[in-house]
Design a protein around this motif. Structure first.
Motif, PDB file in Angstrom:
ATOM      1  N   LEU A 332      11.129  -2.583   0.405  1.00  8.38           N
ATOM      2  CA  LEU A 332       9.931  -1.107   0.447  1.00  8.38           C
ATOM      3  C   LEU A 332       8.970  -1.045  -0.494  1.00  8.38           C
ATOM      4  CD1 LEU A 332      10.473   0.606   3.620  1.00  8.38           C
ATOM      5  CD2 LEU A 332       9.221   1.412   1.945  1.00  8.38           C
ATOM      6  N   LEU A 333      10.229  -0.312  -1.741  1.00  5.34           N
ATOM      7  CA  LEU A 333       9.609   0.598  -2.844  1.00  5.34           C
ATOM      8  C   LEU A 333       9.671  -0.859  -3.892  1.00  5.34           C
ATOM      9  CD1 LEU A 333      13.556   2.591  -3.562  1.00  5.34           C
ATOM     10  CD2 LEU A 333      10.762   3.218  -2.424  1.00  5.34           C
ATOM     11  N   LEU A 334       9.918  -1.572  -3.697  1.00  4.58           N
ATOM     12  CA  LEU A 334       8.661  -3.468  -4.563  1.00  4.58           C
ATOM     13  C   LEU A 334       7.540  -3.015  -4.450  1.00  4.58           C
ATOM     14  CD1 LEU A 334      11.568  -5.472  -5.488  1.00  4.58           C
ATOM     15  CD2 LEU A 334      10.430  -3.815  -6.659  1.00  4.58           C
ATOM     16  N   LEU A 341       1.255   1.521  -7.608  1.00  3.43           N
ATOM     17  CA  LEU A 341       0.556   1.468  -9.048  1.00  3.43           C
ATOM     18  C   LEU A 341      -0.012   0.249  -9.607  1.00  3.43           C
ATOM     19  CD1 LEU A 341       3.909   3.389 -10.168  1.00  3.43           C
ATOM     20  CD2 LEU A 341       1.479   4.668  -9.676  1.00  3.43           C
ATOM     21  N   GLY A 342       0.217  -0.695  -9.378  1.00  9.22           N
ATOM     22  CA  GLY A 342      -0.693  -1.775  -9.551  1.00  9.22           C
ATOM     23  C   GLY A 342      -0.261  -2.838 -10.386  1.00  9.22           C
ATOM     24  N   LEU A 343       1.585  -2.753 -10.539  1.00  6.20           N
ATOM     25  CA  LEU A 343       2.810  -3.828 -11.073  1.00  6.20           C
ATOM     26  C   LEU A 343       2.585  -4.772 -10.103  1.00  6.20           C
ATOM     27  CD1 LEU A 343       5.147  -0.712 -11.526  1.00  6.20           C
ATOM     28  CD2 LEU A 343       3.102  -0.744 -12.251  1.00  6.20           C
ATOM     29  N   ASN A 344       3.260  -5.695 -11.520  1.00  5.74           N
ATOM     30  CA  ASN A 344       3.780  -7.073 -10.663  1.00  5.74           C
ATOM     31  C   ASN A 344       4.521  -7.572 -10.742  1.00  5.74           C
ATOM     32  OD1 ASN A 344       3.105  -9.116  -9.819  1.00  5.74           O
ATOM     33  ND2 ASN A 344       1.955 -10.609 -11.580  1.00  5.74           N
ATOM     34  N   PHE A 345       5.326  -7.741  -9.203  1.00  2.81           N
ATOM     35  CA  PHE A 345       6.788  -7.895  -9.928  1.00  2.81           C
ATOM     36  C   PHE A 345       6.529  -9.598  -9.176  1.00  2.81           C
ATOM     37  CE2 PHE A 345       7.659  -3.292  -9.701  1.00  2.81           C
ATOM     38  CZ  PHE A 345       8.486  -3.299 -10.483  1.00  2.81           C
TER      39      PHE A 345
END
Ligand SMILES: Nc1ncnc2c1ncn2[C@@H]1O[C@H](COP(=O)(O)OP(=O)(O)OP(=O)(O)O)[C@@H](O)[C@H]1O
Ligand SMILES: [Mg+2]
Length: 451
Positions: A332-334, A341-345
């Protein structure tokens, strides 16, 4: 008197059959029939019930009760809700080898200074119990051990010379003659426990029952015992670590979610009065992905190090591994971090670990987990003086949590100088706190403030 026979009852719908069946003919569920003792009462008994038993006015019941029994082991007494109540049935459950017998023997050694204690073990011989007692330095003339697996024999021993406290170690090894199924089966465990419960209420003996947690995580089948007993304690911990947490998950006479912290040593389980200090002792400084979180277990704050690691994946499907935190919470947090925040995992393996083998269940650890993920993703260490707590919502907002002043005080006590907390909490904190509390409203705030 009651005439006894055994029947097989469907645990789903209550269908009763005289013999075992693989499938319930009524509700069609598979393997749901469990053997039970059925007491056939005479017609007259059924019509009148117990003539001695009558309703009483609550006001007429004497308020005078026996004082709670204190063992002097603070962590234990607190988890029990301030000591042991006479006539209560307490279930101590945990993984095999976690230290249940050790803890009980230590507690009994203290209690038996004044009270008579009977320790019935179906797992160990008197010699083996003696070896453990010698190792733990337990010596008491009032502590009797009884190596026995028959419940009837144990109850007879209780009837002949009633102890104040009885221990049955473990409920999976005792069996009653009333049932022909093997010890450890759901029906045996349930029948033995309910007989012990009756004995506790009728005689006022306090009874401890040890239960092994099975692979599925429940005690002897589908939580067969929890509703039956007065108090359920779980002794948990990672067997590779020395930390043990004693957790009350149900307590008719005290608060639940109370936690006692112990450390396993050669001489037995030792209380840890200041677990935060111990848990943070080996924390690396200036390393990305490491954040100090503050969880509150029951009424006690616990500072722990939460570590996250993000690394490029070599798999088609990136891995998400979490130890000590809920894996759903991590996913969920990912997702929130990606969206807000536009991060990419997508091409990254993500690992989260709580140091010391502690398990964090509170949503208040969300913010610490998010901060650790941000820190490792950006490869920017968090300054070591920060402690972090708060809940994170799906919109990326940071929500207030309870016990903020308790958490802030604990952080202050351990020499931290700054807390990153939800703004709604920061606004209501006592101005007397020396520690600086920085309130944030969203993950964007966290990003700006720390990175
Ligand atoms: N000499 C020792 N030094 C340190 N720790 C020990 C020593 N002997 C035993 N232990 C610890 O005690 C644990 C076993 O404790 P105990 O027998 O109380 O567990 P238990 O939960 O009752 O196990 P079981 O499920 O087998 O009944 C071991 O796993 C080990 O961690
Ligand atoms: Mg044991």
């Amino acid at each position: 008197m009651a005439d006894r026979k055994t029947v097989f009852r469907c645990q789903q719908c209550g269908y009763v059959s005289p013999k075992w069946l693989g499938r319930c003919p009524d509700c069609k569920s598979w393997e749901s029939l469990v053997e039970e003792v059925s007491y056939k009462s005479s017609e007259k008994e059924l019509a009148t019930g117990n003539p001695q038993n009558r309703p009483v006015a609550l006001a007429d019941i004497p308020a005078e009760t026996e004082p709670r029994l204190l063992s002097g082991i603070g962590e234990w007494d607190r988890v029990l809700g301030g000591g042991l109540i006479a006539g209560s049935l307490v279930l101590l459950a945990g993984d095999p080898g976690i230290g249940k017998s050790t803890l009980l023997l230590q507690v009994l050694a203290r209690l038996s200074q004044e009270k008579r204690v009977l320790y019935a073990s179906g797992e160990e011989s008197p010699q083996q119990l003696k070896v453990r007692a010698l190792r733990l330095g337990v010596e008491s003339p009032n502590l009797f051990v009884y190596s026995e697996t028959s419940l009837e024999a144990v109850l007879d021993a209780v009837a002949q010379k009633p102890p104040h406290i009885l221990v049955v170690d473990s409920i999976q090894t005792v069996h009653t003659r009333a049932l022909e199924v093997a010890p450890g089966s759901v029906s045996q465990v349930r029948e033995c426990a309910s007989r012990l419960m009756r004995a506790a209420k009728e005689t006022g003996v306090s009874i401890f029952v040890v239960g092994h947690v099975t692979k599925e995580g429940s005690i002897a089948g589908p939580r067969a015992l929890e509703h039956l007993v007065d108090t359920v304690l779980y002794l948990e911990g990672d067997r590779t670590h020395t930390f043990r947490l004693l957790r009350a998950v149900k307590n008719r006479y005290g608060s639940t979610n109370e936690v006692g912290v112990f450390e396993m040593k050669e001489v037995g389980l030792e209380q840890v009065p200041n677990p935060s200090k111990l848990l943070l002792a080996e924390r690396p400084k200036g390393v990305s992905g490491s954040v100090v979180a503050c969880a509150v277990e029951g009424t006690r704050p616990l500072l722990v190090e939460l570590q996250a690691l993000v690394s490029a994946t070599s798999w088609l499907q990136p891995r998400r591994t979490s130890m000590g935190v809920d894996s759903n919470r991590l996913s969920l947090l990912l997702a929130v971090l990606e969206k807000k925040l536009g991060l990419n995992f997508a091409q990254q393996d993500v690992f989260v670990n709580v140091a010391g083998g502690v398990r964090l269940v509170e949503p208040a650890t969300d913010l610490a987990m998010t901060t650790a993920l941000l820190s490792t993703y950006l490869d920017r260490p968090l300054p070591p003086e920060w402690v972090v707590w708060g809940e994170v919502g799906l919109a990326g907002e940071v929500r207030g949590v309870g016990h903020s002043s308790v958490r802030a005080l604990e952080a202050q006590k351990l020499g931290f100088t700054r807390c990153l907390i939800p703004r709604s909490n920061a606004e209501r904190l006592s101005p007397e706190l020396e520690i600086e509390c920085v309130g944030v409203k969203s993950l964007q705030d966290v990003m700006q403030l720390l990175f």
